[in-house]
Write a protein that holds these residues in place. Structure first.
Motif, PDB file in Angstrom:
ATOM      1  N   GLY A  83       0.632  -0.671   0.248  1.00 59.85           N
ATOM      2  CA  GLY A  83       0.178  -0.237  -0.257  1.00 59.85           C
ATOM      3  C   GLY A  83       0.853   1.202  -0.003  1.00 59.85           C
ATOM      4  O   GLY A  83       0.111   2.118   0.425  1.00 59.85           O
ATOM      5  N   ALA A  84       1.498   1.230  -0.731  1.00 58.41           N
ATOM      6  CA  ALA A  84       2.570   2.166  -1.096  1.00 58.41           C
ATOM      7  C   ALA A  84       2.155   3.789  -0.705  1.00 58.41           C
ATOM      8  O   ALA A  84       3.052   4.652  -0.390  1.00 58.41           O
ATOM      9  CB  ALA A  84       3.753   2.103  -2.004  1.00 58.41           C
ATOM     10  N   GLY A  85       1.455   3.687  -1.725  1.00 59.96           N
ATOM     11  CA  GLY A  85       0.874   5.499  -2.223  1.00 59.96           C
ATOM     12  C   GLY A  85       1.614   5.895  -3.107  1.00 59.96           C
ATOM     13  O   GLY A  85       2.319   5.983  -4.740  1.00 59.96           O
ATOM     14  N   CYS A  86       1.936   6.872  -2.851  1.00 58.56           N
ATOM     15  CA  CYS A  86       3.033   7.522  -2.927  1.00 58.56           C
ATOM     16  C   CYS A  86       4.325   7.288  -3.067  1.00 58.56           C
ATOM     17  O   CYS A  86       5.245   7.403  -3.640  1.00 58.56           O
ATOM     18  CB  CYS A  86       2.924   8.792  -2.604  1.00 58.56           C
ATOM     19  N   GLY A  87       4.730   6.562  -2.578  1.00 67.00           N
ATOM     20  CA  GLY A  87       5.913   5.634  -2.036  1.00 67.00           C
ATOM     21  C   GLY A  87       6.557   6.029  -0.812  1.00 67.00           C
ATOM     22  O   GLY A  87       8.191   6.130  -0.699  1.00 67.00           O
ATOM     23  N   ILE A  88       6.527   7.472  -0.160  1.00 70.76           N
ATOM     24  CA  ILE A  88       7.505   8.164   0.795  1.00 70.76           C
ATOM     25  C   ILE A  88       8.230   7.371   1.387  1.00 70.76           C
ATOM     26  O   ILE A  88       9.343   7.237   2.217  1.00 70.76           O
ATOM     27  CB  ILE A  88       6.465   9.147   1.332  1.00 70.76           C
ATOM     28  N   VAL A  89       7.722   5.903   2.470  1.00 74.03           N
ATOM     29  CA  VAL A  89       7.948   5.655   3.202  1.00 74.03           C
ATOM     30  C   VAL A  89       9.164   4.797   3.339  1.00 74.03           C
ATOM     31  O   VAL A  89      10.026   4.822   3.228  1.00 74.03           O
ATOM     32  CB  VAL A  89       6.956   4.261   3.928  1.00 74.03           C
ATOM     33  N   GLY A  90       9.203   3.840   1.445  1.00 75.60           N
ATOM     34  CA  GLY A  90       9.784   3.043   0.863  1.00 75.60           C
ATOM     35  C   GLY A  90      11.210   3.841   0.049  1.00 75.60           C
ATOM     36  O   GLY A  90      12.494   3.551   0.197  1.00 75.60           O
ATOM     37  N   ILE A  91      10.713   5.059  -0.475  1.00 73.67           N
ATOM     38  CA  ILE A  91      11.703   6.280  -1.156  1.00 73.67           C
ATOM     39  C   ILE A  91      12.850   7.012   0.049  1.00 73.67           C
ATOM     40  O   ILE A  91      14.134   6.990   0.027  1.00 73.67           O
ATOM     41  CB  ILE A  91      10.940   6.899  -1.661  1.00 73.67           C
ATOM     42  N   SER A  92      11.750   6.740   1.038  1.00 75.08           N
ATOM     43  CA  SER A  92      12.592   7.705   2.506  1.00 75.08           C
ATOM     44  C   SER A  92      13.697   6.163   3.246  1.00 75.08           C
ATOM     45  O   SER A  92      14.563   6.492   3.327  1.00 75.08           O
ATOM     46  CB  SER A  92      11.638   7.636   3.783  1.00 75.08           C
ATOM     47  N   LEU A 118       8.056  -1.342  -3.796  1.00 74.19           N
ATOM     48  CA  LEU A 118       6.859  -0.001  -3.325  1.00 74.19           C
ATOM     49  C   LEU A 118       5.298  -0.754  -3.957  1.00 74.19           C
ATOM     50  O   LEU A 118       5.634  -0.990  -4.884  1.00 74.19           O
ATOM     51  CB  LEU A 118       6.954   0.801  -3.379  1.00 74.19           C
ATOM     52  N   THR A 119       4.778  -1.677  -3.364  1.00 68.72           N
ATOM     53  CA  THR A 119       3.313  -1.933  -4.367  1.00 68.72           C
ATOM     54  C   THR A 119       1.995  -1.361  -3.798  1.00 68.72           C
ATOM     55  O   THR A 119       1.919  -1.043  -2.794  1.00 68.72           O
ATOM     56  CB  THR A 119       3.558  -3.613  -3.564  1.00 68.72           C
ATOM     57  N   ASP A 120       1.207  -1.472  -4.642  1.00 68.11           N
ATOM     58  CA  ASP A 120       0.282  -0.993  -4.752  1.00 68.11           C
ATOM     59  C   ASP A 120      -0.921  -1.410  -6.160  1.00 68.11           C
ATOM     60  O   ASP A 120      -0.246  -2.077  -6.510  1.00 68.11           O
ATOM     61  CB  ASP A 120       0.464   0.795  -4.367  1.00 68.11           C
ATOM     62  N   LEU A 171       6.926  -3.139   4.864  1.00 65.49           N
ATOM     63  CA  LEU A 171       6.280  -1.883   5.705  1.00 65.49           C
ATOM     64  C   LEU A 171       4.448  -1.881   5.295  1.00 65.49           C
ATOM     65  O   LEU A 171       4.360  -2.241   4.225  1.00 65.49           O
ATOM     66  CB  LEU A 171       7.126  -0.724   4.999  1.00 65.49           C
ATOM     67  N   VAL A 172       4.339  -1.110   6.400  1.00 60.59           N
ATOM     68  CA  VAL A 172       2.492  -0.591   6.985  1.00 60.59           C
ATOM     69  C   VAL A 172       2.501   0.536   6.929  1.00 60.59           C
ATOM     70  O   VAL A 172       2.496   0.551   8.058  1.00 60.59           O
ATOM     71  CB  VAL A 172       1.725  -1.955   6.469  1.00 60.59           C
ATOM     72  N   ALA A 173       1.944   1.360   5.948  1.00 59.59           N
ATOM     73  CA  ALA A 173       1.513   2.525   6.951  1.00 59.59           C
ATOM     74  C   ALA A 173      -0.052   3.163   5.829  1.00 59.59           C
ATOM     75  O   ALA A 173       0.199   3.371   5.082  1.00 59.59           O
ATOM     76  CB  ALA A 173       2.675   3.178   6.249  1.00 59.59           C
ATOM     77  N   ASP A 174      -0.619   3.404   6.974  1.00 55.72           N
ATOM     78  CA  ASP A 174      -2.175   4.069   6.569  1.00 55.72           C
ATOM     79  C   ASP A 174      -3.105   4.124   5.598  1.00 55.72           C
ATOM     80  O   ASP A 174      -3.364   4.064   4.742  1.00 55.72           O
ATOM     81  CB  ASP A 174      -1.995   5.717   5.686  1.00 55.72           C
ATOM     82  N   CYS A 175      -2.518   2.728   5.853  1.00 55.92           N
ATOM     83  CA  CYS A 175      -3.438   1.137   5.805  1.00 55.92           C
ATOM     84  C   CYS A 175      -4.538   0.364   5.590  1.00 55.92           C
ATOM     85  O   CYS A 175      -5.289  -0.623   6.108  1.00 55.92           O
ATOM     86  CB  CYS A 175      -2.469  -0.127   4.633  1.00 55.92           C
ATOM     87  N   THR A 176      -4.722   0.557   7.286  1.00 59.37           N
ATOM     88  CA  THR A 176      -6.296   0.274   7.840  1.00 59.37           C
ATOM     89  C   THR A 176      -7.770   0.593   8.431  1.00 59.37           C
ATOM     90  O   THR A 176      -8.022   0.022   9.309  1.00 59.37           O
ATOM     91  CB  THR A 176      -5.292  -0.426  10.065  1.00 59.37           C
TER      92      THR A 176
END
Length: 383
Positions: free
Chosen positions: A230-239, A252-254, A301-306
């Motif tokens: 659930g990467a969205g814009c990818g900010i977590v994985g890119i960081s 990154l997957t979505d 990593l999972v952020a803002d997906c729940t």
């Protein structure tokens, strides 16, 4: 935390009787756009030109003109018109010009990741600045709307910048959903990762976030492989890819609708970071792609997906497939801002699937003109 957003993209308004002006309309909302900022916030709007003369990518920007504006609580329902006089702008037919809207006070700025922890310690809130696409400098009659309106967020730490693009709203009616873009839990998790980067200087760590020993140990490995769901814009994985040279592979997957934003944001990464990060489509309700199924992940990593309980069962099933017996003991890190009681189903389903919370941390998140919130970060492992 609040985010400045463009409701109407900046455009040139030429006039025979007055100096040329650039006009835009902005709003300030929470991360999902579910509510407006009900606090008075002094803002600064800048017109910047790429002094290098570049027509795409990079650039050395300098300020052409500026204007001070004030966001007030009443503006949430209509937005605020931003007008910057720019007498000489009509003569610029080449190069790039953009608009930047940010909080006038540096204390509200969150472009520096370390400010997230300063604000948490001092119980102050932040406002995320926004940068526009290049402004169309043709006369009004020649202007055509962009195929897809985008806006840019820029964050930095340890001498490195992250350029994160997102979809930009073109109507007040769209405030409920802005597409893939940074959100509170992803932003806090990204700043958390940057804090423990080997690039970080101990002398600069005035405020410290709560420690997550298992996550920190994983990040200290000589090399490790990372998957984001659930990467969205990818900010977590890119960081993570930017601040941890030891990361061997970051995927990154979505869903397909995020592919365009992910492609663009990943393409902006410099070498050698861009050689170890990629993205692909992953639908939690379907079998895992072969390359992902066969990889022994160290960190998921999972952020803002729940916050959407309808997709949580598929998310938990996907996490179960990634951590099946015989695979490496991947650490699943989930960052979330609890928005409603129904999100508790995520923890019930994780427990049923054999996941155990091994560590957790809470980060206070102040909100201008509203009650404070919390970002929670959990470290799960199977059994």
């Amino acid at each position: 935390m609040h985010y400045i957003r463009f409701l109407k993209q900046p455009r040139l308004l030429p006039s025979a009787s007055a100096p040329n002006q650039v006009s835009a309309k902005i709003t300030i909302t929470t991360d999902l756009g579910e509510s407006f900022c009900f606090e008075t916030v002094p803002l600064c709007a800048l017109l910047e030109i790429d002094a290098s003369g570049s027509t795409s990518g990079g650039g050395a920007w300098r300020t052409l003109a500026s204007a001070d504006i004030v966001w007030a609580a009443k503006d949430g329902y209509t937005g605020v018109e931003v007008i910057i006089p720019a007498p000489n702008l009509a003569r610029l037919r080449h190069g790039r010009v953009r608009m930047v809207v940010k909080a006038r006070s540096d204390s509200l700025d969150v472009s520096a990741f370390e400010n997230c922890w300063v604000q948490a310690a001092e119980e102050t809130s932040g406002v995320v600045a926004v940068r526009s696409m290049a402004i169309n400098l043709r006369p009004h009659a020649e202007q055509r709307p962009a195929i897809q309106a985008l806006a840019e967020r820029v964050f930095h730490a340890h001498g490195k910048e992250l350029h994160i693009w997102e979809e930009a709203g073109e109507s007040i009616a769209r405030h409920i959903w802005y597409g893939p873009g940074p959100r509170d839990a992803g932003l806090i998790l990204s700043s958390y990762l940057s804090f423990f980067s080997p690039l970080s200087s101990e002398s600069g760590k005035v405020y410290s976030p709560p420690e997550l020993p298992l996550l920190q140990t994983t990040l200290q490995k000589e090399e490790f492989q990372v998957l984001e769901l659930g990467a969205g814009c990818g900010i977590v994985g890119i960081s993570l890819a930017t601040f941890f040279p030891e990361a061997k592979q970051v995927i990154l997957t979505d869903l397909p609708e995020a592919s365009e934003i992910l492609t663009h944001n990943v393409s902006l990464l410099p070498s050698p970071t861009n050689s170890k990060i990629s993205h692909q489509v992953l639908d939690w309700s379907l079998p895992l792609p072969t390359n992902i199924q066969n990889t022994r992940w160290d960190l998921v990593l999972v952020a803002d997906c729940t916050y959407n309980p309808d997709v949580v069962p598929d998310l938990v099933k996907a996490l179960g497939r990634l951590t099946e017996p015989g695979k490496a003991e991947a650490l699943v890190v989930v960052a979330m801002k609890v928005r409603h009681e129904s999100e508790a189903v995520f923890f019930d389903l994780m427990q049923d699937a054999g996941f155990v919370v091994k560590e957790k941390a809470k980060v206070p998140l102040e909100v201008l003109g509203a009650d404070s919130e919390e970002i929670e970060i959990f470290g799960f492992m199977r059994g």
